[in-house]
Design an enzyme around this catalytic site. Sequence first.
Site, short mmCIF file in Angstrom:
data_model
loop_
_atom_site.label_atom_id
_atom_site.label_comp_id
_atom_site.label_asym_id
_atom_site.label_seq_id
_atom_site.Cartn_x
_atom_site.Cartn_y
_atom_site.Cartn_z
N SER A 194 16.52 4.82 -4.30
CA SER A 194 15.61 4.22 -5.29
C SER A 194 15.83 4.95 -6.52
CB SER A 194 14.55 4.48 -4.90
OG SER A 194 14.15 3.86 -3.75
N GLU A 200 10.92 -8.73 -2.07
CA GLU A 200 11.43 -7.33 -1.28
C GLU A 200 10.84 -7.20 -0.13
OE1 GLU A 200 11.56 -3.67 0.35
OE2 GLU A 200 10.51 -3.11 -1.77
N TRP A 250 0.74 -1.22 0.04
CA TRP A 250 0.17 0.05 0.03
C TRP A 250 0.88 1.33 0.03
CZ3 TRP A 250 1.58 2.80 4.11
CH2 TRP A 250 1.89 2.01 5.17
N ASN A 251 1.94 1.25 0.53
CA ASN A 251 2.89 2.37 0.61
C ASN A 251 3.16 3.25 -0.50
OD1 ASN A 251 4.56 0.29 0.37
ND2 ASN A 251 6.12 1.25 1.71
N SER A 307 5.86 -7.43 3.95
CA SER A 307 6.48 -7.48 5.25
C SER A 307 7.31 -8.96 5.33
CB SER A 307 5.60 -7.80 6.31
OG SER A 307 4.60 -8.80 6.26
N GLU A 335 15.03 -5.78 -8.13
CA GLU A 335 14.14 -5.14 -9.06
C GLU A 335 14.83 -3.87 -9.66
OE1 GLU A 335 9.83 -6.64 -7.46
OE2 GLU A 335 10.81 -4.79 -6.59
N CYS A 395 10.13 0.94 3.41
CA CYS A 395 11.24 0.06 3.80
C CYS A 395 12.50 0.46 3.75
CB CYS A 395 10.99 -1.17 2.90
SG CYS A 395 11.20 -0.95 1.01
#
Length: 498
Positions: free
Chosen positions: A462, A271, A171-172, A250, A479, A305
């Site tokens: 990122s 991830e 969701w984040n 998680s 990724e 994360c």
Amino acid sequence: MAWTPERCNDKEASVSETSVVESVDKDLFIGGKWVPAAGGRTFGVEDPATGEVLCQVADATPQDGMAALDAAVAAQQEWAATAPRERSEILRRAYELLNARNEDLALLMTLEMGKPLAEARGEISYAAEFFRWFAEEAVRIDGGYQTAPNGAGRFLVTKQPVGPTLLITPWNFPMAMGGRKIGPAIAAGCTMVIKPAAQTPLSMLALAAILAEAGLPAGVLNVVTTSDAGGVMEPLIRDGRARKLSFTGSTAVGRKLLEQCADKVLRTSMELGGNAPFLVFDDADLDAAIEGAMQAKMRNIGEACTAANRFYVQRGIADEFARRLTERMEALPLGRGTEPGVVVGPLIDNAAVEKVKTLVQDAADRGANVLTGGATVDGPGHFYQATVLTGVPLDARMASEEIFGPVAPISVFDTEEEAVAAANDTEYGLVSYVYTNDLKRALRVSETLEAGMIGLNQGIVSNPAAPFGGVKQSGLGREGGAVGIDEFLEIKYIAVAL
């Protein structure tokens, strides 16, 4: 501290909010068609800034999930045979459409997730970059030709799509994590069933419509929104026709999914959780370290994360670092993400607020000092104040658990060895941050830290062109970057006798 939403004071903004939610199809996307869930089931999507329900979306059943997998399997052979250039051009068109509709998509994300509009705009651009990057990678899938050592034959090496894939996103970062998985799957020639988080399904539904508009054939991407993630996805994992699972979420859930994947030996990308240390040595540029700390801590309201979870500052500069970080955190405007200038939006739900509250209280009970914040916010929505703690003991829960909120705990160290040992004292290993102007120390510490990514004198790591992933219990695979597409490809060796 109380907060009162201002949404009703801006009629035009409210109308825009309503229209952007209404513009999204709320059904399941299966086989290129929008279809309701079996039995017409739906669930509500909440605005975390107000607690109000924005809309109802289809609530998929296991039967719906299996229909989505059927569609992906049926489309796989033809999609795998599609020319790489055609796949590339679909991705490029999706990139252009995402950028063209940045404002509406950003507002949609802010409404369902809570992050400030400025950050939501940035995420849409970030998600679009994955489509541009993998549009370029689609036409660069390579192989090899080699003479056998004895000269009697030849080795041909080729790469082929792994097959139908299952994608689960959090969701984040509801758009970016979709782009980071869907982009390489399309580029490689894989069909997909994707399940977005129940808290933030609207961004994925909007993305599915954009990809269809960009020319993605029916059945290549199938979207199932559901409030029963395990009930819908486990049968698909155990079915055996899907050949890969890519999951972001998680570590606890990742472990369960790995167990399920073992049954059919599915290829996996994971991830998972993080517990990022942020090391500041006394020779660091303090201005740069403070700026990096704000980026690493407050991106996405700390709900990332990659968020800095533990600050370790060398004793000689610890007081100054804490003072300056406190000043910056105190100055952050808090409120609904749609309001101008807001930096600290709501957390995703009440459970997230309670977790942050519990972790801060635990640290305070163990002797930590609260320099600013440290409390929930009265009023509608799920808010927690930007918080700085000092003197956080190493046995505090937040030293080993992800905070996932706007809380910066500071501990002091004396030696490099002490800092590295504390940083590595975790089951996680996603990202670490290091601030120092000593070149030898920078390289030495970066090589010693147990993490898949290092932010060396920068607070954001990122990038779609770089490999993203962790070690230890922070995940498997990478990724993004040149290796990102390899996660969706199988290597085939063909022996040729001459």
